[in-house]
Design an enzyme around this catalytic site. Structure first.
Site: not given
Ligand SMILES: Cc1cc2nc3c(=O)[nH]c(=O)nc-3n(C[C@H](O)[C@H](O)[C@H](O)COP(=O)(O)OP(=O)(O)OC[C@H]3O[C@@H](n4cnc5c(N)ncnc54)[C@H](O)[C@@H]3O)c2cc1C
Length: 458
Positions: A32, A40, A49, A177, A179, A266-267, A313, A437
């Site tokens: 990490e 997340c 949240k 954005g 979204g 925006i994404g 997440a 209810h």
């Molecule tokens: C503001 C916001 C609100 C959100 N709210 C929600 C919600 O309410 N509910 C929900 O389901 N989702 C929500 N999401 C989306 C959710 O956060 C993501 O879908 C989720 O975190 C994706 O999980 P992941 O494990 O794929 O990646 P991430 O959580 O992005 O984790 C990836 C990790 O990999 C690490 N990393 C990257 N490259 C490397 C590398 N080369 N070497 C080592 N480590 C690396 C990063 O540091 C990071 O810690 C939200 C996102 C945002 C931005």
């Protein structure tokens, strides 16, 4: 150092996969680069949240005065809010660390770069180290997109990587954005007292969701004082004495919006630098995987935001568990048919399964029924009568194909529908099920009965 499995990325995809793999006896390394819990926990779901709960309380206090509860003065301490957010993040992060230790997962704090021979070079503070494994899971997630718009480099802007540690509440903010993330953050700032504008390219906000959900949320956000510019494209940014001037084209007409702060929502784009010189194939800028979540390189899997699709997440975690099952050659397909999607604004929006648009695009036959919360006793007592539950069902077998709800607590209620869909329950069974209810859930029972032509209150 040799492992059974290396996981790169400790977000909800990576850390969940690591625990499951360790529990079936694998020797696991997790790399990490920043913080356990990923986007997340540190910059996404949990901070947003936490702040949305503040927004709800502030709005609740305002609403209470209409009900005869007078609170003379309401003061918000931004410092305390950020402190609370930080302590929640720390508590949860410590929990993840505890689980890593308990499961004897070896953590490497550094940035990993993959090679085709299933070795990973880790750049750490103390230097570089190379480790290798029989199998690898890439779970590197995503980061905010910063668009190449004229003048963007000349202004100070926020993304979700910085907004949760803001030093002051801006008098005015433009959220670029509309979204899920955009509307949630707009909602927070409006409650905190900022003058908020949402600038959205599409003809509606939360355009991936049901049109009725967009309409009701737009109405609620406007009622909160949020300005919403739809069909509007930002063409340039300019800093003018610390005021940000945003040039836009709204329905083909030029417009300028002036604000103190800008939040880009925006994404998100995948974190791909992990791939280094490896030959793993991409599809539309994300890592390509098959239905078993294996990449183009045998023994290397990818999960979560880095593979695109629904960037949530719980999807990342579910993909993590599926990938681990497939390490053992189980050939388990990732099932995306029952994924709840939640927006934590007021009203909340929650949906699962097919949207009406997808049903139409797929040419699937369906029946639909919508019930309003305005006839639900509990909703009226709560002052939350604006909202609805809408169900899509198969016209022959009565199987529930999808649902969308808007209203209070619907992000919890949606799991009732998820359960029915997971267990292939029918609309007849939902109609028969006795709900407490008074409860908001009675609306689901009523909608189901209405679909069967025997509604009581609708
Ligand atoms: C503001 C916001 C609100 C959100 N709210 C929600 C919600 O309410 N509910 C929900 O389901 N989702 C929500 N999401 C989306 C959710 O956060 C993501 O879908 C989720 O975190 C994706 O999980 P992941 O494990 O794929 O990646 P991430 O959580 O992005 O984790 C990836 C990790 O990999 C690490 N990393 C990257 N490259 C490397 C590398 N080369 N070497 C080592 N480590 C690396 C990063 O540091 C990071 O810690 C939200 C996102 C945002 C931005």
């Amino acid at each position: 150092m040799q492992f059974d499995l290396i996981i790169i990325g400790g977000g909800p995809g990576g850390y969940v996969a690591a625990i499951r793999a360790a529990s079936i006896g694998k020797k696991v390394a997790l790399i990490e680069a920043a913080d356990l819990g990923g986007t997340c926990l540190n910059r996404g779901c949990i901070p947003s949240k936490t702040m949305l709960k503040y927004a709800e309380l502030i709005d609740g206090v305002k609403k209470a005065s209409h009900w005869g509860i007078e609170i003379n003065e309401m003061n918000l301490s931004l410092d305390k809010m950020i402190e609370r957010k930080n302590s929640i993040v720390t508590q949860l992060k410590n929990g993840v660390q505890y689980l890593m230790d308990k499961n004897k997962i070896m953590i490497f704090k550094g940035t990993g770069t993959l090679s085709d021979d299933k070795s990973v070079e880790i750049e750490m503070e103390a230097g570089t180290q190379k480790i290798a494994a029989h199998q690898i899971i890439i779970a590197t997630g995503s980061r905010p997109v910063v668009p190449k718009i004229k003048g963007i480099d000349q202004i100070q802007y926020h993304t979700t990587d910085t907004i949760f540690d803001m030093q002051e509440i801006p008098k005015s903010i433009a959220v670029i954005g509309g979204g899920v993330i955009g509307v949630e953050m707009a909602s927070v700032f409006a409650s905190l007292g900022s003058a908020v504008s949402i600038i959205e390219l599409n003809d509606r906000i939360i355009s991936a969701e049901d049109i009725d959900a967009s309409i009701i949320l737009e109405k609620a956000l406007r009622k909160k004082g949020i300005k919403i510019f739809k069909n509007t494209e930002v063409t340039a940014f300019e800093d003018f004495n610390h005021t940000k001037k945003i040039s836009c084209m709204e329905n083909g007409e030029e417009k300028t919006i002036e604000v103190d702060a800008v939040l880009l929502a925006i994404g998100r784009q995948p974190n791909l630098s992990v791939l280094g010189s490896s030959s793993i194939k991409l599809k539309k800028n994300h890592i390509e995987v098959d239905k078993y979540l294996e990449t183009s390189k045998k023994g290397i899997f990818a999960i979560g935001d880095v593979i695109g699709g629904l960037q949530l997440a719980h999807v990342a975690s579910a993909e993590g568990l599926t990938a681990v099952a497939n390490l053992e050659g189980k050939k388990k397909e990732m099932d995306y048919s029952v994924i709840p999607r939640c927006i934590y604004t007021q009203p909340q929006i929650a949906s699962v399964g097919y949207t009406e648009e997808t049903l139409k695009n797929k040419g699937l036959k369906y029946r639909v029924e919508k019930s309003e919360f305005s006839s639900n006793g509990k909703a009226i007592t709560m002052g939350a009568a604006e909202g609805f539950a809408k169900l899509y069902v198969d016209p022959i077998y009565g199987e529930i194909l999808g649902a969308v709800m808007a209203g209070e607590n619907v992000t919890e209620m949606i799991s009732q529908i998820s359960s029915y869909m997971t267990l292939e329950g029918t609309i007849d069974e939902l109609a028969e099920m006795i709900q407490p209810h008074p409860s908001l859930s009675e609306t689901l029972m009523e909608t189901a009965n209405s679909l069967l032509g025997r509604g009581i209150h609708y």
